[in-house]
Design a protein around this motif. Structure first.
Motif, PDB file in Angstrom:
ATOM      1  N   PHE A  47       0.874  -1.165   0.000  1.00 14.01           N
ATOM      2  CA  PHE A  47       0.000   0.000   0.000  1.00 14.01           C
ATOM      3  C   PHE A  47       0.911   1.215   0.000  1.00 14.01           C
ATOM      4  N   ALA A  48       0.993   1.874  -1.158  1.00 16.73           N
ATOM      5  CA  ALA A  48       1.924   2.998  -1.297  1.00 16.73           C
ATOM      6  C   ALA A  48       1.192   4.192  -1.877  1.00 16.73           C
ATOM      7  N   GLY A  49       1.555   5.358  -1.369  1.00 18.98           N
ATOM      8  CA  GLY A  49       0.923   6.563  -1.880  1.00 18.98           C
ATOM      9  C   GLY A  49       1.386   7.796  -1.149  1.00 18.98           C
ATOM     10  N   ARG A  50       0.487   8.774  -1.089  1.00 19.43           N
ATOM     11  CA  ARG A  50       0.840  10.031  -0.459  1.00 19.43           C
ATOM     12  C   ARG A  50      -0.401  10.697   0.116  1.00 19.43           C
ATOM     13  N   LEU A  51      -0.155  11.511   1.126  1.00 14.57           N
ATOM     14  CA  LEU A  51      -1.185  12.378   1.701  1.00 14.57           C
ATOM     15  C   LEU A  51      -0.878  13.784   1.215  1.00 14.57           C
ATOM     16  N   VAL A  52      -1.868  14.412   0.600  1.00  8.94           N
ATOM     17  CA  VAL A  52      -1.687  15.737   0.013  1.00  8.94           C
ATOM     18  C   VAL A  52      -2.596  16.722   0.750  1.00  8.94           C
ATOM     19  N   PRO A  53      -2.047  17.855   1.232  1.00  9.51           N
ATOM     20  CA  PRO A  53      -2.911  18.845   1.886  1.00  9.51           C
ATOM     21  C   PRO A  53      -3.862  19.489   0.876  1.00  9.51           C
ATOM     22  N   GLU A  54      -5.087  19.712   1.320  1.00  6.92           N
ATOM     23  CA  GLU A  54      -6.097  20.389   0.493  1.00  6.92           C
ATOM     24  C   GLU A  54      -6.708  21.506   1.325  1.00  6.92           C
ATOM     25  N   GLY A  55      -6.659  22.697   0.830  1.00  5.67           N
ATOM     26  CA  GLY A  55      -7.235  23.820   1.566  1.00  5.67           C
ATOM     27  C   GLY A  55      -6.484  24.062   2.863  1.00  5.67           C
ATOM     28  N   LYS A  56      -7.199  24.605   3.843  1.00  3.14           N
ATOM     29  CA  LYS A  56      -6.558  24.953   5.115  1.00  3.14           C
ATOM     30  C   LYS A  56      -6.391  23.765   6.058  1.00  3.14           C
ATOM     31  N   ARG A  57      -7.354  22.819   6.048  1.00  2.40           N
ATOM     32  CA  ARG A  57      -7.272  21.743   7.035  1.00  2.40           C
ATOM     33  C   ARG A  57      -7.547  20.355   6.475  1.00  2.40           C
ATOM     34  N   ASP A  58      -7.946  20.226   5.226  1.00  2.00           N
ATOM     35  CA  ASP A  58      -8.324  18.935   4.662  1.00  2.00           C
ATOM     36  C   ASP A  58      -7.105  18.209   4.084  1.00  2.00           C
ATOM     37  N   TRP A  59      -7.254  16.890   3.898  1.00  2.00           N
ATOM     38  CA  TRP A  59      -6.198  16.059   3.318  1.00  2.00           C
ATOM     39  C   TRP A  59      -6.811  15.120   2.281  1.00  2.00           C
ATOM     40  N   ARG A  60      -6.018  14.763   1.291  1.00  2.00           N
ATOM     41  CA  ARG A  60      -6.406  13.786   0.273  1.00  2.00           C
ATOM     42  C   ARG A  60      -5.369  12.665   0.267  1.00  2.00           C
ATOM     43  N   LEU A  61      -5.838  11.439   0.383  1.00  2.00           N
ATOM     44  CA  LEU A  61      -4.968  10.267   0.321  1.00  2.00           C
ATOM     45  C   LEU A  61      -5.100   9.682  -1.079  1.00  2.00           C
ATOM     46  N   GLU A  62      -3.975   9.556  -1.775  1.00  2.67           N
ATOM     47  CA  GLU A  62      -3.911   8.921  -3.085  1.00  2.67           C
ATOM     48  C   GLU A  62      -2.942   7.760  -2.965  1.00  2.67           C
ATOM     49  N   ALA A  63      -3.404   6.557  -3.300  1.00  2.00           N
ATOM     50  CA  ALA A  63      -2.535   5.393  -3.115  1.00  2.00           C
ATOM     51  C   ALA A  63      -2.858   4.312  -4.130  1.00  2.00           C
TER      52      ALA A  63
END
Length: 186
Positions: A47-63
């Motif tokens: 399981f490989a990927g990244r957590l990307v910040p979105e806006g001021k407090r949200d996060w997006r996980l792409e894996a």
């Protein structure tokens, strides 16, 4: 309990950059997950990927989830090996809209959105993604289900042919023809 590198404290992550991860559970952890999911075996798991910040407090996980699973065939119970390669996307929102009404909750249009947790257990996300990616009805090559007919003793079992909606009318027409009655169709 998940290893420390699988638990991310989202408030401590720098907002200006991505957080990469690459989980490759050892044999013991794969065996435990296989048992939890009712698998015969779990040969490979990544399981490989990244957590990307979105806006001021949200996060997006792409894996990407990669796994080789062994499940019992639904017809023969023979082992069926399947290779899974699935994209995984989750969005963790600080302000998740509350569902309206307490009696019924509809599935949201965006099924990737979840409330922002204080900590994110990447191992749990991996296990959930694996469970969702598993084939529901694995079948061994050449396995066929065939027809099963069940009935109490002395009663003729209902077959697929009997259950067809117009089968009764066709049988009635055939009986009328045999009795010498004129064909109602014409």
């Amino acid at each position: 309990m998940a290893p420390r590198d699988e638990i991310l404290h989202l408030a401590r992550l720098p907002r200006g950059s991505e957080a990469a991860f690459d989980l490759r559970p050892e044999a013991e952890a794969r065996a435990a997950l296989a048992a939890e999911l009712g698998l015969i075996g779990l040969r490979k798991l990544r399981f490989a990927g990244r957590l990307v910040p979105e806006g001021k407090r949200d996060w997006r996980l792409e894996a990407e989830l990669g796994a080789t699973v062994v499940q019992p065939c639904v017809v023969t119970t023979e082992p069926v090996t399947t290779r899974l390669d699935e994209p995984v996307l989750r969005r963790y929102l600080a302000e998740m809209p509350e569902p309206e009404g307490a009696d019924e909750v509809e599935m949201p249009e965006d099924d990737t959105a979840e409330p922002l947790p204080a900590t994110l257990d990447l191992g749990a996300v991996m296990a959930e993604a694996l469970a969702l990616a598993l084939p529901l009805y694995p079948r061994a090559p050449g396995s066929e289900l065939g027809e099963a007919a069940f009935a109490p003793p002395g009663v003729a079992p209902l077959t697929d042919e009997d259950a067809k909606p117009l089968a009764g009318l066709a049988a009635l027409r055939d009986r009328l023809k045999d009795a010498g009655e004129p064909d109602p169709e014409g």
